[in-house]
Design an enzyme around this catalytic site. Structure first.
Site, PDB file in Angstrom:
ATOM      1  N   GLU A 205      11.209 -40.040  11.879  1.00  0.00           N
ATOM      2  CA  GLU A 205      10.040 -39.379  11.307  1.00  0.00           C
ATOM      3  C   GLU A 205      10.126 -37.868  11.456  1.00  0.00           C
ATOM      4  O   GLU A 205       9.752 -37.115  10.554  1.00  0.00           O
ATOM      5  CB  GLU A 205       8.764 -39.867  11.994  1.00  0.00           C
ATOM      6  CG  GLU A 205       7.991 -40.921  11.231  1.00  0.00           C
ATOM      7  CD  GLU A 205       7.963 -40.648   9.742  1.00  0.00           C
ATOM      8  OE1 GLU A 205       8.579 -41.439   8.989  1.00  0.00           O
ATOM      9  OE2 GLU A 205       7.355 -39.632   9.319  1.00  0.00           O
TER      10      GLU A 205
ATOM     11  N   SER B  81      32.106 -36.324  14.667  1.00  0.00           N
ATOM     12  CA  SER B  81      31.832 -36.910  13.353  1.00  0.00           C
ATOM     13  C   SER B  81      33.010 -37.626  12.692  1.00  0.00           C
ATOM     14  O   SER B  81      32.794 -38.647  12.042  1.00  0.00           O
ATOM     15  CB  SER B  81      31.313 -35.850  12.388  1.00  0.00           C
ATOM     16  OG  SER B  81      30.229 -35.155  12.926  1.00  0.00           O
TER      17      SER B  81
ATOM     18  N   HIS C 297      21.897 -45.562   6.416  1.00  0.00           N
ATOM     19  CA  HIS C 297      23.040 -45.012   7.150  1.00  0.00           C
ATOM     20  C   HIS C 297      22.580 -43.829   8.010  1.00  0.00           C
ATOM     21  O   HIS C 297      22.962 -43.706   9.169  1.00  0.00           O
ATOM     22  CB  HIS C 297      24.132 -44.582   6.174  1.00  0.00           C
ATOM     23  CG  HIS C 297      25.164 -43.692   6.795  1.00  0.00           C
ATOM     24  ND1 HIS C 297      26.081 -44.144   7.729  1.00  0.00           N
ATOM     25  CD2 HIS C 297      25.407 -42.359   6.671  1.00  0.00           C
ATOM     26  CE1 HIS C 297      26.838 -43.138   8.119  1.00  0.00           C
ATOM     27  NE2 HIS C 297      26.444 -42.038   7.500  1.00  0.00           N
ATOM     28  N   SER C 298      21.790 -42.965   7.423  1.00  0.00           N
ATOM     29  CA  SER C 298      21.276 -41.790   8.136  1.00  0.00           C
ATOM     30  C   SER C 298      20.075 -41.279   7.355  1.00  0.00           C
ATOM     31  O   SER C 298      19.694 -41.874   6.341  1.00  0.00           O
ATOM     32  CB  SER C 298      22.340 -40.697   8.208  1.00  0.00           C
ATOM     33  OG  SER C 298      22.511 -40.114   6.922  1.00  0.00           O
TER      34      SER C 298
END
Lengths: 441, 390
Positions: free
Chosen positions: A117, A203, A332-333
């Site tokens: 959020e 990453s 996913h993100s």
């Protein structure tokens, strides 16, 4: 001769004593002095002498069929309602331990909701949730020793949470504030903790896999009863680094666990576009590795498999491959909207009908270890602690911009020193164009 | 990676040794009946002698007793010292167990054990990834890449991982214990994939160090510094010098500082900068310039490519006003470009002539055309003439 059942490479062996076990046979030495069972020697037969393989001759042409339909079975302890299926597989953990599992999974879930959020509201730049995979994190983390080294990918925050990483530090990293152990250098969810033996996330995918192998080799030489666990997704398992890691771990006999979270998707790419074989577990035997597939949404199955793998990895100095089948309930993100490539119905099925948290809750309520009141008050309490940490993190300043220049090398170099001075002079001159007040001085 | 093409590389004047030729070679040469017209063609087909003359360092006693060693032996000596003094040190890569294709690890497995000197599968990204992990876990990890030409599968691990490990983790983790060694540079017949000098690709990557020695004495000291240094290091070894370069090298450990260029010979008219094999070319060029042009050259060995010693180079150019940089790697984007750019920023008003870069052409490294490709002494000499007469 070779049939469609990869669990037993030779369905009918002549006098061979290959046991009919579900788990796959491991051969330590793929050489002519193979450790596999003795074949009865018939001097009228010719045996292959190739250094590269220790097989028999066969005189008719037949391709080995990869078995995808009835492949490696999925080990589970609980059914989807949280009932123990085979009592001898119940790890019979204490109430305290099980409650801790539950609380860690739900705390993670709460933190995920709030931080997701917060990204939507522009408070943090990026976030990745762990929805649906909490069982894989907590079950495996609980089965390790605290000084076992963890190499992760990016969706293993529950492992760190289980080990005791405080909410404040999760938040600090996501907010990149001055309390971030990573000094504000990486995107959110790239956590790391030296104290908790959790190597900082990067990453690029699968790069951690051969690194985990090297670390395991070093720990083996130290002989201090430490193992390494390496997490990655089924998508990352397609990278060359995964192949490299698997092969090195077996040839160099390293005490580590490869833990693949097969959650059905690599961003939008479903598994049938990621691989055509029987998932990741079926690759293990190709490398000479003991392998298992487990129900990743069954925290006890994950726990049992990881515990046994860890014990044997260290005792026998060999790698283990665990493929934990699960489902990525979230996107996913925050940069992804998965409704673009999968149906809401599919997601709801997993959320409502096969969720690691609800399955464990059923197990607990069946034993009267957790009531509705407990649930209500825990939800309230966990939300409160998360919100408090969140507010603290938000108020905190960002790190001093001079940390842009440190840790490139262990020491500061003359060239970087000059660049740093140049940057500060520039900012001094143009300070109204830079957000200097948000940062520590 | 190109396993089939890996032949044993010979030194400048030794004979060719091709694995597998075995006993048949003499039988075969007996079958070769050359036509009369062949003999003159044969003369022109003789291989050229090397394009440089190795100039050994003077004997030094400052580091204790010395022994005659060639370059690969000086590497072995450094590794031997390391394995003896550091129980966490391990050496790994393709074929290192039997001694390595260039004999840099001969005897070490027998002496220190198979858990410390071992072969890996044929996979450079695995070798470097493994090395990073071992270093992160506290071991002194020394990885060998069989030829620098094959380092590229490991590029991601080097650039995205090793170089950034400390920075991205806020110094919680690092792989400073990692050193990667690889044979480097032209060798007379190496062609595209046994001759490359890839330092420029890595020079663009903050977080790693790149070191290139000019001979055995330098190599051992610099390699030991790389191993001791708490940053991941790439150590490129000029393969053409493995047997050809022989010096008196200290038997014990010693270090030569990183990021410090060395002025090998002082001069007043032109600064000549290079590293590795090319230093020996430039030393000869300096003599030629003095004899034929009366020009006094200052010769500098850069030694560490990253982070590089801008101060020593700039100080020299301020004095001489002219700079020539030479490397085998292709000129565009080669490391000479970085040096040139920095020097013109720092020493613009001191320059008497444009900075000269005498480098390889922008082509892959050719086989039969190597004598035309390499930045030899005549090309360097000509560049000096042009700078003097500018």
């Amino acid at each position: 001769m070779f049939e469609d059942n990869p669990t037993n490479l030779k369905k009918e062996s002549t006098a061979s004593q290959l046991p009919q076990r579900r788990q796959l046979q491991h051969w330590h030495h793929v050489s002519s002095q193979a450790a596999h069972q003795q074949q009865p020697f018939d001097s009228s037969l010719e045996k292959p002498q190739f250094p590269g393989a220790s097989a028999e001759f066969v005189d008719h042409l037949e391709f080995i069929q990869p078995n995808v339909i009835s492949g490696i079975p999925v080990y589970r302890v609980m059914d989807r309602q949280g009932n123990i299926i085979n009592a001898s597989e119940d790890p019979q953990l204490s109430k305290e331990t099980v409650l801790n599992f539950y609380q860690k999974m739900t705390l993670l879930n709460t933190m995920d909701r709030i931080l997701y959020e917060s990204q939507r509201q522009g408070r943090i730049s990026f976030y990745m949730t762990n929805y649906g995979e909490e069982g894989t994190h907590i079950g495996s983390a609980a089965a390790l020793e605290s000084n076992d080294l963890v190499f992760g990918q990016y969706r293993e925050a529950g492992v760190l949470m289980y080990r005791g990483f405080p909410l404040d530090l999760f938040m600090a990293q996501c907010y990149a504030n001055a309390d971030d152990l990573g000094k504000g250098r990486q995107m959110p969810v790239h956590y790391g903790s030296k104290d908790l033996n959790f190597v900082t996330i990067s990453s690029p995918l699968a790069t951690q896999i051969p690194q985990a192998v090297g670390a395991a080799y070093a720990l083996k030489r130290e002989n201090m009863n430490r193992a390494v666990i390496c997490y990655f997704g089924e998508g990352a398992a397609s990278e060359g680094d995964a192949h490299a890691g698997f092969n090195f771990s077996a040839t160099l006999e390293c005490p580590l666990i490869f833990f693949c979270r097969n959650n059905g998707y690599a961003i939008s790419t479903p598994t049938n576009e990621q691989y055509r074989g029987d998932g990741i577990a079926a690759r293990g035997p190709g490398y000479g590795m003991l392998s298992i597939r487990v129900d990743g949404n069954d925290v006890f199955a994950v726990y049992n498999a990881t515990k046994e793998a860890r014990r044997r990895a260290v005792a026998e100095n060999q790698p283990f491959l665990i493929e934990a089948m699960t489902y990525r309930i979230g996107h996913h993100s925050t940069s992804d909207d998965s409704s673009a490539y999968r149906s809401v119905d599919e997601v709801n099925y997993w959320d409502k009908q096969d969720h690691p948290i609800s399955r464990l809750r059923h197990y607990m309520t069946a034993r009267d270890w957790w009531s509705e009141d407990d649930e209500r008050s825990w939800r309230k309490q966990s939300r409160k602690t998360v919100m408090e940490a969140f507010e603290r993190a938000e108020r905190r300043l960002k790190p001093n911009p001079e940390l842009l220049f440190t840790d490139v090398y262990e020491e500061m170099t003359p060239s970087l020193d000059k660049q740093r001075e140049s940057m500060f002079r520039h900012i001094q001159q143009y300070k109204e164009h830079y957000p200097v007040d948000l940062y520590e001085k | 990676m190109a396993a089939a093409a890996r032949v044993f590389i010979r030194g400048a004047h030794a004979t060719l040794s091709v694995p597998g030729a075995g006993k048949q070679s003499s039988a075969r040469s007996a079958l070769l009946k050359l036509s009369p017209g062949c003999s003159s063609r044969l003369k022109t087909q003789q291989r050229h002698a090397a394009h440089f003359t190795f100039q050994p360092e003077p004997v030094t006693t400052q580091y204790g007793p010395t022994q005659k060693m060639n370059l690969f032996q000086s590497i072995t000596s450094a590794l031997d010292n390391t394995l003896a003094s550091d129980p966490t040190a391990v050496i790994f890569g393709e074929d290192v167990a039997f001694g390595g294709v260039f004999r840099c690890t001969v005897g070490l497995r027998d002496k220190y054990g198979k858990d410390r000197v071992f072969n890996t599968p044929l996979c450079e990204q695995g070798i470097v990834g493994f090395g990073i992990g071992a270093a992160v876990a506290g071991a002194t990890a020394i990885a060998e890449i069989q030829f620098a030409d094959y380092i590229f599968p490991a590029f991601d691990q080097i650039v995205n991982e090793a170089a950034k490990y400390r920075y991205r983790s806020g110094n919680l983790f690092d792989c400073g214990n990692l050193t990667i060694r690889a044979p480097w540079g032209c060798v007379g017949h190496g062609s595209l994939y046994h001759s490359q000098s890839p330092e420029a690709f890595f020079a663009h990557c903050p977080g790693i160090k790149i070191v290139i020695p000019r001979g055995p004495l330098e190599a051992k000291g610099l390699l030991l510094s790389c191993i001791a240094d708490n940053n991941p290091c790439l150590f490129f070894e000029p393969k053409i010098l493995y047997r050809a370069a022989v010096e008196q090298v200290p038997v014990d450990s010693y270090t030569i500082p990183l990021s410090q260029a060395e002025v090998l010979q002082e001069g007043s008219d032109v600064t000549l900068v290079a590293w590795g094999t090319q230093i020996h070319v430039l030393k000869e060029v300096a003599n030629m310039a003095q004899e034929k042009l009366g020009v006094s050259c200052e010769v500098i060995d850069l030694r560490t490519i990253l982070p590089w010693d801008t101060e020593t180079i700039c100080k020299s150019v301020v004095k001489t006003g002219r700079l020539l940089i030479s490397h085998e790697a292709p000129v565009t984007g080669g490391f000479a470009a970085e040096i040139s750019s920095t020097v013109q920023e720092e020493c613009f008003l001191n320059l008497e002539a444009p900075i000269a870069r005498v480098c390889g052409y922008d082509t892959p490294f050719p086989h039969i055309f190597e004598p035309f490709y390499i930045p030899d002494k005549w090309k360097c000499f000509e560049a000096i003439k042009r700078m003097i007469n500018y």
